[in-house]
Design an enzyme around this catalytic site. Structure first.
Site, PDB file in Angstrom:
ATOM      1  CG  HIS A 139      -1.966   1.257   1.462  1.00 38.22           C
ATOM      2  ND1 HIS A 139      -2.630   1.707   0.568  1.00 38.22           N
ATOM      3  CD2 HIS A 139      -2.245   2.395   2.273  1.00 38.22           C
ATOM      4  CE1 HIS A 139      -3.512   2.290   0.590  1.00 38.22           C
ATOM      5  NE2 HIS A 139      -3.136   2.931   1.586  1.00 38.22           N
ATOM      6  N   GLY A 170      -7.418   3.000   1.511  1.00 32.61           N
ATOM      7  CA  GLY A 170      -8.176   3.232   0.345  1.00 32.61           C
ATOM      8  C   GLY A 170      -7.140   4.184  -0.596  1.00 32.61           C
ATOM      9  CG  LEU A 220      -8.729  -1.316   1.947  1.00 32.64           C
ATOM     10  CD1 LEU A 220      -8.571  -2.277   0.179  1.00 32.64           C
ATOM     11  CD2 LEU A 220     -10.095  -0.073   0.607  1.00 32.64           C
ATOM     12  CG  ASP A 221      -5.118  -0.432   2.432  1.00 31.71           C
ATOM     13  OD1 ASP A 221      -4.922  -1.760   1.633  1.00 31.71           O
ATOM     14  OD2 ASP A 221      -6.018   0.910   1.849  1.00 31.71           O
ATOM     15  CB  ALA A 222      -7.823  -3.227   8.345  1.00 30.79           C
TER      16      ALA A 222
END
Lengths: 289, 289, 289, 289
Positions: free
Chosen positions: C197, C206, C232-234
């Site tokens: 990311h 995001g 998401l992205d976690a």
């Protein structure tokens, strides 16, 4: 590190590498009720040397403190031809600071000391100049001035050593002390004198490294903490860090930026030393995590 | 940088420092309709030297491109005893890559090239080994092998130079080229040969710096991009970066970690060179932002 | 790491912390002739959880490879309620790369692959665009295009999964793959999908993190590698790094500088994954050294 | 920076971008005998805004100091619709420090102050706790305790403001001050209150960022200096830095490591502020070099 609140013991070990060392040491500890808190092990497979740091709780350890060393030697030390050192977390080491005219490293050390950040006593500060006496006074620490020069260095060394002995000093920190340390002291405190050199060693050994860095046109400056040995700036390196510089920076900018590096790199080295996380072997350091 | 989309001119200037230089240069540009896009100026107050990079749009600039240099010289250059170079953003420089057996820097350069990241042509790759031919082939770039050794170096140099001339090469990039560059080439491409050295210079000059770093027990390794001069690893430094290492890292770990440093530091240097942001003065670089 | 040359076994273990675990595991290994090459142990004293990675030589290990897991379970696993995974160094994992339109991470992975830097097979590349097919072709790797959109994602997931199964893929690497991974794949590859990311998470979760970073006026940008989870992205963070930026940098400069971060941070994560040095526990990673 | 030794003037300018601004400003200065020492210019080409910092010697400048602003406005300001601020190097700004219970930032600021590193006066220290009085006393600086809580904050604000006015304070530094600054003060000192937040903003806004960082399992922690605005932790960012952490670090380790970041990042921000190198525009900072 709240493990310091309970009493612990720490072993720093190195020996020729063989199978079964970890098992033997952990067996010794667990068979006597020692709960291992940290175990960090490293094998140098080129030189076939085994390194280990183990810290365990003494709360339910069945061997009395003053017998641990002997019992460990019988169980493990002799068998594996170990070199080892044993430390106890409730001992408060005594640290002497050597300083010349610059205050930034001194303040950084003393601010941490005053804030109780470290488990250490600072019984005295030694200097070759009177300038830092006012800082020592602010923090209530005795300040001794020795008029050290190239010529008086060796002559004054015995007096310095006596003063350090009287104060039961365990290790020395050179907080930008601008004189060469006499061999008498180096011999008396092997791997126990921490210096900060204001370059990324081995670049720019010796005097005026910022001037040399400026002349060479490097794009980063550095600082290096190391133990002092008889060879200037050549002792085992503890830590290093760098800062980026640009063509806009003059020598005085390098000096200014470097001060922040120096004080942080020096204090980190003192912290590692106090935590018994440094093992010196063949002029290099093993820094346990 | 979408300023490259419109046609611009760039001046790199240095001269003895005097009052009024900025005013004079900006006056020359604005009086002919040149809209300044970037202006970066630096004065070395120790040496009393003025440095400047100025980039302006040619869209409404009233002086024809082939007269700019002469007109600038008349208006400003002679008056201030300037050394200067004029570049145009629509010229696509030609870059030759020199490589030996290691692929990491070569791939990094060619991946950026293939992705259109840089405004550059790569007409050829030169090597002293056949190993990287397959990589050159993948990217469709002619590959020339010269059996360079210590003994054949100077003998082969004229052929190399001829090949570079035929391809109208503007500058050379040594992507871990493990032979010394012959003086004939250094003379032909002054401050136009970019090398990557795998240490934080001036530490560990010469061969096998990772082995030397391992032996010394440093806690960080580095990479240095620089222009090649006749003195080995002593040319003007363009950029440097470092990575932290620990006692757990063996020489091969240093080599592996170092590769990532080397390729990024080299590519950044190429980028700065292409953007005409580097001015060399007295064996140091001014890197404009 | 030349330990890969001899055949080794690796155990990744976690269990409730109790006294004697290290001793028990090392006893199991040494009693069967297993010479320990690396042992890295960590105790989370807040959660009372014990973590360990141990790697040992199989050269003189007396237990046959296909019985090790069972025998270890009997000796240590059951007793200490361990969760553990056993790996062998001679197994070559299969990695699928997912990519969209950007080439920098893809090139970085494939250049290492072609140079033999990693012990891995890349049987296929999957993309939602045709753009990267030419790169796949250069390296001779099959390229599958799936016209994935928000709407077709779940519908195409079974086909993707089938393709991955057919190729016996062990883990996935998202090399700037700009589509959300369908839950079917996340469930099929738990802690086996590595994403990069382009921000220092948890900042700028995001889409368009560089635009968000520019808007906020931060002075550093980052990149984060993590395992993909349904949120998401976690997912658990593997590694992070940053680069300094300034007010002079526009969004496209952030994008350009960020690419170098992204590819290095992603490749480092793949390297750690391949070396079996990552253990996931409660949405965090233990990264063994 | 020995330019401070001679009296200089500094202009910080921003205005809509147009051709000829640099030429106009440098013309104004050189036509009155002002020798430019530093000129740093930046154009935001997205927003079409021009930014500039220029510093010149007043030694042979023919306009009297108290007329410079008016004359500059006539010559350049009005014509280009400039917003600008004029500073003189011989003015010594007065800085108030706000602190709560933690000493590390306070010591770092005061050590630099005592060493004469900065051209600044510190007429007073304000706190919501008595703990730091002893440190203030060491350095001989008046210490004022206000029993600020969430409930008394706004009530006490006028008294605080009065005290700051009486001491002719120019700007405030929040050295880990753990109370929200009342809007009355924020309004009275726009872009003149420097805070240090112990995270890499915008991650971990608000209280207990180290706990949040630990929970998320990040691999780096940060610190951010920024100007205070009415929105918590959302003001213009001045500087940021990070440190690497590992799974071995507990919350208290993050706190300890973070302290070194915080103090250095805060002091660097104060230094930039004192050097008049920060220009705030639309909630972002332009940091001149």
């Amino acid at each position: 590190m709240n493990t310091k609140e309970k009493k612990t013991a720490i072993l720093l070990i190195h020996c020729p590498d063989r199978a079964g060392i970890v098992h033997s040491v952990t067996g010794f500890l667990s068979s006597h009720g020692g709960n291992i808190l940290y175990l960090d092990q490293h094998t140098d497979s080129d030189q076939k040397v085994f390194f280990m740091r183990v810290e365990w709780s003494l709360d339910e350890f069945s061997i009395p403190v003053d017998e641990i060393e002997e019992r460990f030697n019988e169980s493990c030390g002799l068998k594996y031809e170990m070199s080892y050192r044993l430390y106890f977390s409730d001992y408060v080491p005594k640290m002497a600071i050597f300083v010349s005219k610059l205050s930034h490293c001194l303040y950084d050390l003393l601010a941490r000391y005053a804030a109780g950040e470290w488990k250490v006593k600072i019984p005295l500060i030694i200097s070759n100049h009177p300038d830092m006496k006012s800082v020592a006074d602010m923090f209530g620490i005795p300040y001794y001035e020795f008029a050290v020069t190239k010529d008086t260095r060796d002559e004054l060394a015995p007096k310095m050593l006596e003063l350090l002995r009287e104060n039961e000093v365990d290790f020395l920190v050179l907080a930008r002390y601008m004189q060469i340390v006499p061999e008498l002291l180096i011999d008396a405190f092997p791997n126990k004198i921490i210096n900060i050199h204001h370059s990324f060693l081995p670049a720019f050994v010796g005097a005026k490294p910022y001037h040399a860095a400026y002349e060479r046109g490097v794009k980063l400056i550095g600082a290096t903490s190391h133990y002092v040995t008889p060879v200037l700036d050549a002792g085992p390196i503890i830590g290093q860090d760098i800062a980026k510089i640009s063509h806009k920076n003059r020598v005085e900018d390098l000096v200014r930026k470097g001060k922040d590096l120096e004080k942080i790199v020096l204090s980190r080295a003192v912290e590692k030393h106090l935590a018994r996380k440094i093992l010196v072997y063949h002029n290099k350091t093993i820094i346990f995590s």
